[in-house]
Design a protein around this motif. Structure first.
Motif, short mmCIF file in Angstrom:
data_model
loop_
_atom_site.label_atom_id
_atom_site.label_comp_id
_atom_site.label_asym_id
_atom_site.label_seq_id
_atom_site.Cartn_x
_atom_site.Cartn_y
_atom_site.Cartn_z
N UNK A 15 1.32 -9.73 36.35
CA UNK A 15 1.52 -11.02 36.84
C UNK A 15 0.42 -12.19 36.86
N UNK A 16 -0.40 -12.37 34.82
CA UNK A 16 -0.40 -13.74 34.36
C UNK A 16 0.41 -13.06 33.22
N UNK A 17 -0.64 -14.73 32.05
CA UNK A 17 0.20 -14.77 30.36
C UNK A 17 -1.58 -14.19 29.68
N UNK A 18 -1.83 -12.81 28.90
CA UNK A 18 -2.95 -12.88 28.69
C UNK A 18 -2.94 -12.34 27.38
N UNK A 19 -4.39 -12.76 26.70
CA UNK A 19 -4.65 -13.07 25.69
C UNK A 19 -4.16 -11.06 24.34
N UNK A 20 -3.68 -12.49 23.23
CA UNK A 20 -3.61 -10.71 21.70
C UNK A 20 -4.03 -10.79 21.40
N UNK A 21 -4.63 -10.21 20.31
CA UNK A 21 -4.91 -10.30 19.15
C UNK A 21 -4.13 -9.29 17.87
N UNK A 22 -3.09 -10.27 16.78
CA UNK A 22 -2.88 -9.90 16.08
C UNK A 22 -3.98 -9.95 14.40
N UNK A 23 -4.22 -9.12 13.77
CA UNK A 23 -5.32 -8.15 12.84
C UNK A 23 -4.23 -7.60 11.76
N UNK A 24 -4.17 -9.10 10.54
CA UNK A 24 -3.42 -8.74 9.24
C UNK A 24 -3.82 -8.03 7.93
N UNK A 25 -3.67 -7.00 7.03
CA UNK A 25 -4.46 -7.02 5.89
C UNK A 25 -3.88 -6.03 5.62
N UNK A 26 -4.36 -4.80 4.77
CA UNK A 26 -3.88 -3.88 4.28
C UNK A 26 -3.90 -3.18 4.97
N UNK B 158 2.55 -3.84 1.52
CA UNK B 158 1.52 -3.65 1.65
C UNK B 158 0.65 -4.41 2.64
N UNK B 159 1.24 -5.26 2.84
CA UNK B 159 0.42 -6.36 4.69
C UNK B 159 0.93 -4.94 6.02
N UNK B 160 0.37 -4.96 6.67
CA UNK B 160 0.58 -4.69 7.84
C UNK B 160 -0.14 -5.63 9.20
N UNK B 161 0.95 -5.98 10.16
CA UNK B 161 0.55 -6.13 11.00
C UNK B 161 0.40 -5.45 12.11
N UNK B 162 -1.09 -5.87 13.28
CA UNK B 162 -1.08 -4.49 13.71
C UNK B 162 -1.57 -5.62 15.40
N UNK B 163 -0.31 -5.87 16.63
CA UNK B 163 -0.94 -6.59 17.68
C UNK B 163 -1.94 -5.26 18.54
N UNK B 164 -3.36 -6.83 19.06
CA UNK B 164 -4.06 -5.87 20.19
C UNK B 164 -4.37 -6.46 21.69
N UNK B 165 -3.86 -5.89 22.23
CA UNK B 165 -3.77 -7.08 24.34
C UNK B 165 -5.06 -7.05 24.65
N UNK B 166 -5.18 -7.99 25.19
CA UNK B 166 -6.35 -8.07 25.63
C UNK B 166 -6.90 -8.80 27.31
N UNK B 167 -6.97 -8.19 28.07
CA UNK B 167 -6.93 -8.20 29.19
C UNK B 167 -7.64 -9.15 29.63
N UNK B 168 -7.38 -10.39 29.38
CA UNK B 168 -8.30 -11.84 29.42
C UNK B 168 -7.15 -12.98 29.79
N UNK B 169 -6.88 -13.42 31.06
CA UNK B 169 -5.87 -14.08 31.20
C UNK B 169 -6.15 -15.78 30.20
#
Length: 214
Positions: A84-95, A39-50
């Motif tokens: 070319x670089x390492x960018x932020x990645x946000x992981x949202x967790x919940x139902x 019942x818990x989902x993990x989803x990642x969103x890449x953000x184009x910010x170094x």
């Protein structure tokens, strides 16, 4: 059994909680059960910010906090390698339904915010490179659209074991530091003004996988 163990992991008795967590992990490994199946989902969103190793951009923290609170999900800041670089990645967790709405909202808001800033810079090209300009504009924009994001959320009545699921997958997390920027009043006001033109509509279907390719 796994659900019961995850519930016991919230016990005020530290020894009982730790034992329940270990048992949940053992059962999941034994039966090859993914966290999403309880019942818990993990989803990642890449953000184009170094990635800045010392400070997380303030506007990114504000945006993620607005979305996390609106949809009652947890969020974790991480990073991922691009070409070319390492960018932020946000992981949202919940139902699942809430997580998919959070991912949808994150993507739409970020795109609109960047588009509005590009238009602002077309009219203010002479200010290119001015420190704090972008962040000020973004924070103004986010302050204006926050109520729309909150209005889009809903209470689906789902009980979840999000914190325990995060502990199983990620273990102990460290707290990041937020950047401290000098605000530009004119850019802040321009962001607020741009946010007035923003519209965020609830997707027609928040079930199944229809939000995955929005």
């Amino acid at each position: 059994k796994i659900q019961k163990c995850l519930s016991l992991a919230a016990s005020s008795n530290a020894h009982e909680a730790a034992a329940a967590m270990r048992q949940a992990q053992k059962l999941m490994e034994m039966h090859k059960i993914d966290i999403s199946e309880v019942g818990v989902e993990f989803a990642k969103v890449q953000v184009p910010i170094q990635v800045n190793k010392k400070r997380i951009p303030e506007h990114l923290v504000v945006m993620v906090n607005i979305i996390s609170k609106a949809f009652a999900v947890r969020s974790i800041f991480g990073s991922s390698m691009r070409q070319s670089d390492c960018s932020y990645e946000i992981e949202y967790i919940g139902p699942p339904a809430r997580v998919r709405m959070a991912v949808y909202c994150h993507t739409v808001v970020f795109r609109a915010m960047e588009s509005a800033y590009r238009q602002f810079m077309v009219m203010n090209a002479h200010r290119k490179g001015e420190r704090g300009l972008r962040v000020s504009f973004y924070l103004g924009f986010l302050s204006q659209i926050a109520t729309q994001v909150i209005a889009l959320s809903w209470d689906d009545g789902q009980e979840d074991n999000v914190d325990r699921a995060i502990a199983i997958k990620h273990g102990e997390l460290t707290k990041g530091h937020v950047s401290d920027n000098k605000m530009k009043g004119s850019a802040l006001r321009a962001g607020v003004s741009a946010g007035k033109n923003f519209e965020l509509n609830r997707p027609m279907d928040t079930d199944s996988n229809k939000l995955e390719n929005f």
